[in-house]
Design a protein around this motif. Structure first.
Motif, PDB file in Angstrom:
ATOM      1  N   GLY A  83       0.635  -1.215  -0.189  1.00 50.57           N
ATOM      2  CA  GLY A  83       0.221   0.119   0.109  1.00 50.57           C
ATOM      3  C   GLY A  83       0.663   1.194   0.015  1.00 50.57           C
ATOM      4  N   ARG A  84       2.168   1.052   0.072  1.00 48.06           N
ATOM      5  CA  ARG A  84       3.009   2.382  -0.090  1.00 48.06           C
ATOM      6  C   ARG A  84       3.838   2.430  -1.223  1.00 48.06           C
ATOM      7  NH1 ARG A  84       6.072   0.001   5.463  1.00 48.06           N
ATOM      8  NH2 ARG A  84       3.746  -0.207   5.771  1.00 48.06           N
ATOM      9  N   LYS A  85       3.625   1.625  -2.159  1.00 46.84           N
ATOM     10  CA  LYS A  85       4.710   1.363  -3.334  1.00 46.84           C
ATOM     11  C   LYS A  85       4.102   2.504  -4.351  1.00 46.84           C
ATOM     12  CE  LYS A  85       5.679  -3.612  -3.198  1.00 46.84           C
ATOM     13  NZ  LYS A  85       5.557  -4.659  -4.124  1.00 46.84           N
ATOM     14  N   GLN A  86       5.108   3.675  -4.443  1.00 49.60           N
ATOM     15  CA  GLN A  86       4.779   4.655  -5.391  1.00 49.60           C
ATOM     16  C   GLN A  86       3.718   5.609  -4.913  1.00 49.60           C
ATOM     17  OE1 GLN A  86       8.075   3.815  -7.160  1.00 49.60           O
ATOM     18  NE2 GLN A  86       7.097   5.439  -7.739  1.00 49.60           N
ATOM     19  N   GLN A  87       3.322   5.514  -3.509  1.00 53.02           N
ATOM     20  CA  GLN A  87       2.371   6.306  -3.144  1.00 53.02           C
ATOM     21  C   GLN A  87       2.621   6.498  -1.473  1.00 53.02           C
ATOM     22  OE1 GLN A  87      -1.547   4.590  -3.496  1.00 53.02           O
ATOM     23  NE2 GLN A  87      -0.731   2.682  -2.745  1.00 53.02           N
ATOM     24  N   TRP A  88       1.986   7.333  -0.924  1.00 50.63           N
ATOM     25  CA  TRP A  88       2.052   7.564   0.573  1.00 50.63           C
ATOM     26  C   TRP A  88       0.964   7.007   1.347  1.00 50.63           C
ATOM     27  CZ3 TRP A  88       6.326   9.600   2.126  1.00 50.63           C
ATOM     28  CH2 TRP A  88       6.814  10.769   1.256  1.00 50.63           C
ATOM     29  N   GLN A  89       1.264   6.114   2.081  1.00 45.09           N
ATOM     30  CA  GLN A  89       0.514   5.107   2.881  1.00 45.09           C
ATOM     31  C   GLN A  89       0.244   5.926   4.434  1.00 45.09           C
ATOM     32  OE1 GLN A  89       1.875   1.291   4.508  1.00 45.09           O
ATOM     33  NE2 GLN A  89       0.123   0.620   3.491  1.00 45.09           N
ATOM     34  N   VAL A  90      -0.881   6.414   4.595  1.00 48.01           N
ATOM     35  CA  VAL A  90      -1.020   6.764   6.007  1.00 48.01           C
ATOM     36  C   VAL A  90      -1.180   5.935   6.880  1.00 48.01           C
ATOM     37  CG1 VAL A  90      -2.542   8.397   7.322  1.00 48.01           C
ATOM     38  CG2 VAL A  90      -2.121   9.217   4.941  1.00 48.01           C
ATOM     39  N   LEU A 124       7.473  11.592  -6.025  1.00 48.60           N
ATOM     40  CA  LEU A 124       6.108  11.654  -5.627  1.00 48.60           C
ATOM     41  C   LEU A 124       6.211  12.875  -4.789  1.00 48.60           C
ATOM     42  CD1 LEU A 124       3.863   9.838  -4.829  1.00 48.60           C
ATOM     43  CD2 LEU A 124       5.290   9.127  -2.830  1.00 48.60           C
ATOM     44  N   LYS A 125       4.922  13.530  -5.194  1.00 45.65           N
ATOM     45  CA  LYS A 125       4.637  14.736  -4.482  1.00 45.65           C
ATOM     46  C   LYS A 125       3.914  14.405  -3.003  1.00 45.65           C
ATOM     47  CE  LYS A 125       3.977  17.878  -8.166  1.00 45.65           C
ATOM     48  NZ  LYS A 125       5.092  19.098  -7.723  1.00 45.65           N
ATOM     49  N   TYR A 126       4.175  15.449  -1.987  1.00 42.51           N
ATOM     50  CA  TYR A 126       3.754  15.310  -0.784  1.00 42.51           C
ATOM     51  C   TYR A 126       2.549  16.466  -0.500  1.00 42.51           C
ATOM     52  CZ  TYR A 126       2.674  14.622   4.138  1.00 42.51           C
ATOM     53  OH  TYR A 126       1.678  14.577   5.467  1.00 42.51           O
ATOM     54  N   GLN A 127       1.282  16.018  -0.549  1.00 43.26           N
ATOM     55  CA  GLN A 127       0.500  16.916  -0.238  1.00 43.26           C
ATOM     56  C   GLN A 127      -0.002  16.994   1.191  1.00 43.26           C
ATOM     57  OE1 GLN A 127      -1.475  18.762  -2.616  1.00 43.26           O
ATOM     58  NE2 GLN A 127      -2.094  19.955  -0.809  1.00 43.26           N
ATOM     59  N   LYS A 128       0.268  18.113   1.883  1.00 45.81           N
ATOM     60  CA  LYS A 128      -0.071  18.367   3.262  1.00 45.81           C
ATOM     61  C   LYS A 128      -1.472  18.209   3.473  1.00 45.81           C
ATOM     62  CE  LYS A 128       1.823  22.325   3.720  1.00 45.81           C
ATOM     63  NZ  LYS A 128       2.395  23.656   4.665  1.00 45.81           N
ATOM     64  N   HIS A 129      -1.869  17.479   4.840  1.00 47.74           N
ATOM     65  CA  HIS A 129      -3.289  17.728   5.116  1.00 47.74           C
ATOM     66  C   HIS A 129      -3.483  18.749   6.116  1.00 47.74           C
ATOM     67  CE1 HIS A 129      -1.855  13.387   4.522  1.00 47.74           C
ATOM     68  NE2 HIS A 129      -3.059  13.154   4.415  1.00 47.74           N
ATOM     69  N   PHE A 130      -2.865  19.430   6.737  1.00 44.04           N
ATOM     70  CA  PHE A 130      -3.082  20.773   7.313  1.00 44.04           C
ATOM     71  C   PHE A 130      -2.378  21.869   6.701  1.00 44.04           C
ATOM     72  CE2 PHE A 130      -4.096  16.914  10.163  1.00 44.04           C
ATOM     73  CZ  PHE A 130      -5.482  17.718  10.502  1.00 44.04           C
ATOM     74  N   TRP A 156       8.845  23.624   5.990  1.00 44.47           N
ATOM     75  CA  TRP A 156       7.901  24.035   6.304  1.00 44.47           C
ATOM     76  C   TRP A 156       7.517  25.820   5.464  1.00 44.47           C
ATOM     77  CZ3 TRP A 156      12.180  24.414   8.965  1.00 44.47           C
ATOM     78  CH2 TRP A 156      12.637  25.302   9.551  1.00 44.47           C
ATOM     79  N   ASN A 157       6.409  26.350   5.684  1.00 44.40           N
ATOM     80  CA  ASN A 157       5.929  27.465   4.792  1.00 44.40           C
ATOM     81  C   ASN A 157       6.214  27.258   3.147  1.00 44.40           C
ATOM     82  OD1 ASN A 157       5.948  28.748   7.045  1.00 44.40           O
ATOM     83  ND2 ASN A 157       7.351  30.265   7.082  1.00 44.40           N
ATOM     84  N   THR A 158       5.605  25.969   2.877  1.00 41.09           N
ATOM     85  CA  THR A 158       5.529  25.704   1.437  1.00 41.09           C
ATOM     86  C   THR A 158       4.652  24.523   1.418  1.00 41.09           C
ATOM     87  OG1 THR A 158       6.623  24.879  -0.590  1.00 41.09           O
ATOM     88  CG2 THR A 158       7.264  23.832   1.553  1.00 41.09           C
ATOM     89  N   ASP A 159       3.598  24.607   0.208  1.00 37.64           N
ATOM     90  CA  ASP A 159       2.782  23.517  -0.220  1.00 37.64           C
ATOM     91  C   ASP A 159       3.460  22.515  -1.408  1.00 37.64           C
ATOM     92  OD1 ASP A 159       0.971  24.164   1.605  1.00 37.64           O
ATOM     93  OD2 ASP A 159       0.312  25.919   0.324  1.00 37.64           O
ATOM     94  N   ASP A 160       4.770  22.818  -1.941  1.00 42.16           N
ATOM     95  CA  ASP A 160       5.304  22.537  -3.150  1.00 42.16           C
ATOM     96  C   ASP A 160       6.427  21.498  -2.415  1.00 42.16           C
ATOM     97  OD1 ASP A 160       6.045  21.677  -5.585  1.00 42.16           O
ATOM     98  OD2 ASP A 160       6.882  23.599  -5.955  1.00 42.16           O
ATOM     99  N   ILE A 161       5.924  20.146  -2.339  1.00 42.69           N
ATOM    100  CA  ILE A 161       6.974  19.282  -1.811  1.00 42.69           C
ATOM    101  C   ILE A 161       7.211  18.066  -2.782  1.00 42.69           C
ATOM    102  CG2 ILE A 161       7.919  17.922   0.123  1.00 42.69           C
ATOM    103  CD1 ILE A 161       6.101  19.816   1.727  1.00 42.69           C
ATOM    104  N   THR A 162       8.386  17.694  -3.286  1.00 44.18           N
ATOM    105  CA  THR A 162       8.486  16.580  -4.284  1.00 44.18           C
ATOM    106  C   THR A 162       9.675  15.890  -3.804  1.00 44.18           C
ATOM    107  OG1 THR A 162       7.642  17.898  -5.965  1.00 44.18           O
ATOM    108  CG2 THR A 162       8.843  15.872  -6.454  1.00 44.18           C
TER     109      THR A 162
END
Length: 242
Positions: free
Chosen positions: A140-147, A177-183, A213-219
């Motif tokens: 469930g974490r291959k090429q994706q974020w598994q919470v 893989l991009k990281y999309q923040k939850h908060f 921090w202070n960014t929404d663009d994380i790769t």
């Protein structure tokens, strides 16, 4: 974007024979004034415990304590009445709240156990102590974020008393893989378990830590096959914690 880089070789280190521990943040006898916490993230210990050894019964309060076995398994017992095993692939959390006592031992008599112990400052103080544990399929974490940790009680992750989210990813070499923040106002502390990656221009080797921090663009881009832990937390300041 703001960031901080913690090379693996600059972590604190304590070896007691039965326990070999590396500290990303000040812990025990090791103190670095520049590494007290990253927002609400207070402790990130990379521990190896020899066969049959472990931590005897001891107390905690008002801390969210997450254990993630990387190899082997732990035997856990606490004052909530929980008594069981934490296997590789599991994620365990204790909300210490108003006070809890627990012990943690290597469940094997022959092999060492490697695990991460992570402490996060809670959102609400003095709650009733609680315990949770879940197993996660690595597929469930291959090429994706598994919470694996989330404040959302309906999430697939174990529930935490903080606006914090832990996610794991396994990347193939050369993939991103991009990281999309939850908060929105959270920061993210990345801990590289295996391999090599580049995160927003910062190269990371095995066991390096990198907070942004202070960014929404994380790769995250993998140089080699890589395993990454992302710990998203509120960016609490000293004033917030005092």
């Amino acid at each position: 974007m703001k960031s901080i880089f913690h090379p693996a070789g600059e972590r604190g280190h304590a070896n007691f024979g039965w326990l070999d521990s590396h500290h990303s943040f000040s812990f025990g006898r090791w103190y670095d004034p520049g590494k007290i916490h990253f927002g609400a993230l207070r402790v990130l210990n990379d521990d190896t415990v020899r066969a049959g050894a472990g931590f005897g019964t001891h107390p905690h309060d008002n801390m969210e304590i997450v254990s993630i076995p990387l190899s082997g398994f732990l035997k856990h017992r606490d004052s909530t009445g929980t008594d069981g095993l934490i296997q590789t692939g599991d994620v365990q959390i204790m909300s210490a709240g108003s006070g809890i006592e627990h012990s943690e031992y290597n469940g094997s008599k022959t092999d060492a156990v490697e695990f991460l112990q992570i402490w996060v400052y809670p959102k609400l103080a003095d709650i009733k102590p609680r315990y949770a544990q879940k197993s996660f399929d690595e597929a469930g974490r291959k090429q994706q974020w598994q919470v694996v940790v989330s404040p959302d009680a309906d999430s697939t992750g174990v529930s935490i008393n903080q606006d914090a989210v832990f996610s794991l990813a396994a990347l193939e070499a050369g993939t991103s893989l991009k990281y999309q923040k939850h908060f929105e106002n959270n920061g993210v502390y990345f801990f590289l378990l295996e391999g090599t990656v580049n995160i927003n221009g910062q190269e990371l080797q095995r066991r390096d830590g990198f907070g942004v921090w202070n960014t929404d663009d994380i790769t995250v881009t993998a140089g080699t096959a890589a395993k990454v832990l992302a710990i998203e937390v509120p960016m609490l300041t000293e004033a917030d914690l005092n």
